[in-house]
Design a protein around this motif. Structure first.
Motif, mmCIF file in Angstrom:
data_model
loop_
_atom_site.group_PDB
_atom_site.id
_atom_site.type_symbol
_atom_site.label_atom_id
_atom_site.label_comp_id
_atom_site.label_asym_id
_atom_site.label_seq_id
_atom_site.Cartn_x
_atom_site.Cartn_y
_atom_site.Cartn_z
ATOM 1 N N THR A 46 14.752 -31.040 42.494
ATOM 2 C CA THR A 46 16.231 -31.689 42.465
ATOM 3 C C THR A 46 16.484 -32.604 41.174
ATOM 4 O OG1 THR A 46 15.994 -31.350 45.009
ATOM 5 C CG2 THR A 46 17.433 -33.151 43.846
ATOM 6 N N GLN A 88 21.262 -30.259 47.671
ATOM 7 C CA GLN A 88 20.403 -29.802 48.733
ATOM 8 C C GLN A 88 20.903 -30.103 50.173
ATOM 9 O OE1 GLN A 88 16.603 -31.377 47.756
ATOM 10 N NE2 GLN A 88 15.496 -30.779 49.432
ATOM 11 N N ASP A 174 21.023 -25.753 44.941
ATOM 12 C CA ASP A 174 19.589 -26.642 45.542
ATOM 13 C C ASP A 174 19.526 -26.234 46.988
ATOM 14 O OD1 ASP A 174 17.597 -28.019 45.592
ATOM 15 O OD2 ASP A 174 18.612 -29.908 44.890
ATOM 16 N N GLU A 175 18.426 -25.237 47.114
ATOM 17 C CA GLU A 175 18.236 -24.774 48.536
ATOM 18 C C GLU A 175 19.370 -24.514 49.608
ATOM 19 O OE1 GLU A 175 15.019 -26.306 50.368
ATOM 20 O OE2 GLU A 175 14.329 -27.759 48.549
ATOM 21 N N GLU A 263 15.934 -38.031 52.166
ATOM 22 C CA GLU A 263 16.112 -38.132 50.770
ATOM 23 C C GLU A 263 17.908 -37.656 50.407
ATOM 24 O OE1 GLU A 263 14.104 -35.268 47.616
ATOM 25 O OE2 GLU A 263 15.565 -34.236 48.664
HETATM 26 MG MG LIG Z 1 14.925 -31.295 46.344
#
Ligand SMILES: [Mg+2]
Ligand SMILES: Nc1ncnc2c1ncn2[C@@H]1O[C@H](COP(=O)(O)OP(=O)(O)OP(=O)(O)O)[C@@H](O)[C@H]1O
Lengths: 266, 332
Positions: A46, A88, A174-175, A263
């Motif tokens: 990230t 994410q 991102d994911e 996060e």
């Molecule tokens: Mg990440």
């Protein structure tokens, strides 16, 4: 020499108060590829995205886009160059309808975004395109639904449609499948495959079956540094990769740990 | 309905219908409000009504920034006061100026000051933004205390109301009222327009998810600066009007209490709703007035403080927000 790469980083470094989160990373993303960035939790994936889109400033190193040095550009300017990211943690505008979410992205190209005297109805001419994008991710019936009320998988689909509304040349995901059930994952794989037509994609992905289905090339990151790079065969055969990544994580899939939940996207 | 195949065009048509009916409801509400305000001075004391309108304009302007952009300024008193002092000083010292020129000048000064504040504060987030605006407003306060032209602790008294366009005598309270009302309505409609404009959509997006707005290519600072400047300008206009209505500009307007009061009005009425600040300021001005007439006159501040706490703890959406919620729950 760098012409064949859409995006290139040279000795990219990011330090947080002495802690090296990204360590001399040299990425080379080929035009038209779907390129995966994988690695265990905390590897710095990230953070690399944040550097590429200037949500964070690199401590050292260079970022080149189509051969041009973009290291000094600001986030918004990078987005306008055609490098558009997703987050994410699902990034939507929660109190706007699904259609309005997409319209905000389309509006950026309209040149009326400072027109505070204009009627909001002037945006209705963008609705047609919004509906097409919604349809492409299977959200037609939710066009007028406030986004907070959408299920998680649909929010992510909406996010993808919003990102695509920008007509990005380089898509950073991102994911995109994080926290999804297998049915949703299959949908997203198809969406990404479709989205990648005519564009380049760089994606962070933990689900290795997704990676094997989609990606032309894979870069493995561990503790901020590039461990290895290659296609799926090469990478999955590499014992070091098994050790840091698959070994630590068994199936290659994972559930959300508390740390991950906390996060922040940036 | 659920079992039929979903057609993009149908969904879109239904949406436009809904939009239209919302617009219609907005017009109706605007019309009702207008009628009420047109008739009000025949039932109530015009000066009191003008006080409400000035504060309502102040709160509407403030809400554009706090409610619709998500920026909590704790320094809006500076704009109210700079508008009031500028207008008061000019009208007191230059008899050749018509009233509206004095008011325009006050508005422009506040707008310019707003730009300065915005440039210095806009990169800060959350509480730091509030603190920077407070600090800047305190600087402005001390400037007003020290300056000659503000009359220091005494303020400016006896500001002439003068004549609008050199013809309409504003010393007549009814004339003055309808002038203030016209300005108020124009500003209210302007803010309503801004909020629903293409620009307003971007503000909404920034408020709801700033990183996402950035990733879509929006240079968010510029959008925020514009919102700040418009908000400051309209606040200055409220201050200018107030100084003409009461023929007074004083340090009260510049004090941080004033910055706090407008937050209270906005929250009590309903943050981020159009009508909320209007209802909130009406409510607060009335409570202050009623209390100051009775035996509780020394308790005005603690009681307002209590209302503030109650709002934040129990009625987060404010009067208008709670009513909207109630209607949504009971009408579908
Ligand atoms: Mg990440
Ligand atoms: N803003 C920050 N300040 C300090 N440390 C940070 C910051 N952002 C990330 N880090 C640290 O940098 C390291 C890399 O984090 P990053 O989020 O890039 O990992 P990741 O590879 O995306 O992991 P995950 O798979 O869990 O998403 C972590 O140790 C993290 O704690």
């Amino acid at each position: 020499m760098s012409e064949q790469f859409v995006l290139e980083t040279r000795n990219l470094v990011k330090e947080f108060k002495g802690f090296v989160a990204v360590d001399n990373v040299n990425l080379q993303i080929r035009q038209g590829n779907i390129h995966a960035l994988i690695g265990p939790n905390g590897a710095g994936k990230t953070t690399v995205f944040n550097l590429l889109t200037k949500f964070l400033s690199p401590t050292r190193g260079q970022i080149l886009y189509q051969g041009e040095d973009i290291t000094a550009l600001k986030s918004a300017a990078i987005a306008r160059k055609g490098i558009v990211r997703s987050f994410q943690i699902s990034a939507v505008f929660p109190h706007m309808t699904a259609l309005e979410n997409i319209r905000v992205a389309l509006q950026a190209a309209e040149g009326t975004s400072f027109s505070f005297w204009k009627s909001g109805n002037s945006l209705n001419k963008l609705n047609q395109r919004c509906m097409e994008l919604l349809e492409s991710v299977g959200l037609t019936e939710f066009a007028n639904t406030t986004t907070v009320e959408l299920a998680y998988g649909r929010k992510r689909a909406l996010e993808l449609a919003t990102t695509l509304a920008m007509e990005p040349k380089l898509l950073l995901l991102d994911e995109p499948t994080q926290g999804m059930g297998s049915e949703d994952v299959d949908r997203v794989v198809e969406l990404v495959r479709k989205a990648a037509e005519g564009r380049t994609v760089l994606m962070v992905e933990h689900n290795l079956s997704v990676v094997s289905k989609l990606c032309d090339r894979i870069t493995v990151l561990a503790q901020g540094a590039v461990l290895t790079e290659g296609d799926y065969q090469e990478v999955s055969a590499d014992p070091r990769v098994r050790e840091v990544y698959m070994g630590s994580d068994g199936s290659g899939e994972r559930g959300g740990s508390p740390a991950e939940q906390a996060e922040a996207a940036q | 309905m659920m079992s039929q195949p979903i057609n993009s065009a149908d969904v879109h048509k239904a949406m436009l219908e809904q939009q239209k009916s919302q617009d219609r409801r907005k017009m109706l509400l605007n019309g009702a409000l207008l009628l009420l305000l047109l008739a009000a001075p025949f039932a109530l004391y015009p000066v009191f009504l003008m006080k409400i309108l000035c504060f309502a304009l102040f709160a509407v302007a403030f809400n554009l920034l706090f409610g619709f952009t998500g920026l909590l300024s704790f320094g809006h008193a500076a704009f109210l006061a700079s508008g009031a002092y500028t207008t008061g000083y000019l009208l007191s010292n230059y008899s050749g100026l018509t009233t509206e020129m004095g008011i325009i000048a006050g508005t422009l000064v506040a707008t310019a000051l707003g730009l300065v504040f915005a440039l210095l504060s806009i990169r800060r987030q959350g509480i730091y933004f509030a603190m920077v605006t407070l600090a800047l407003a305190q600087l402005v306060y001390f400037f007003f205390v020290q300056s000659e032209f503000t009359g220091g602790e005494d303020g400016l008294h006896g500001i002439p109301r003068g004549e609008l366009f050199g013809v309409i005598d504003l010393s007549d309270n009814m004339n003055m009222y309808y002038f203030v009302l016209t300005v108020f309505i124009a500003c209210y409609l302007l803010v309503q327009r801004i909020v629903s404009s293409p620009y307003g959509q971007v503000l909404k997006a920034i408020k709801q998810n700033e990183p996402r707005a950035v990733s879509l290519g929006y240079n968010v600072d510029r959008y925020k600066i514009l919102a700040f400047v418009i908000s400051a300008g309209l606040t200055g206009l409220a201050g200018s009007l107030k100084s003409v209505v009461f023929q007074l500009a004083s340090l009260n307007d510049a004090h941080w209490h004033m910055s706090g009061e407008v937050i209270l009005m906005t929250l009590v009425g309903g943050l981020g709703t159009l009508l909320g600040p209007v209802i909130g300021s009406t409510f607060v001005v009335n409570v202050e007035y009623q209390l100051s007439q009775g035996p509780l006159r020394d308790w005005v501040d603690p009681i307002l403080g209590g209302i503030f706490v109650l709002t934040v703890l129990a009625f987060r959406s404010g009067i208008v927000g709670e009513i909207q919620k109630f209607m949504r729950k009971n009408l579908g």
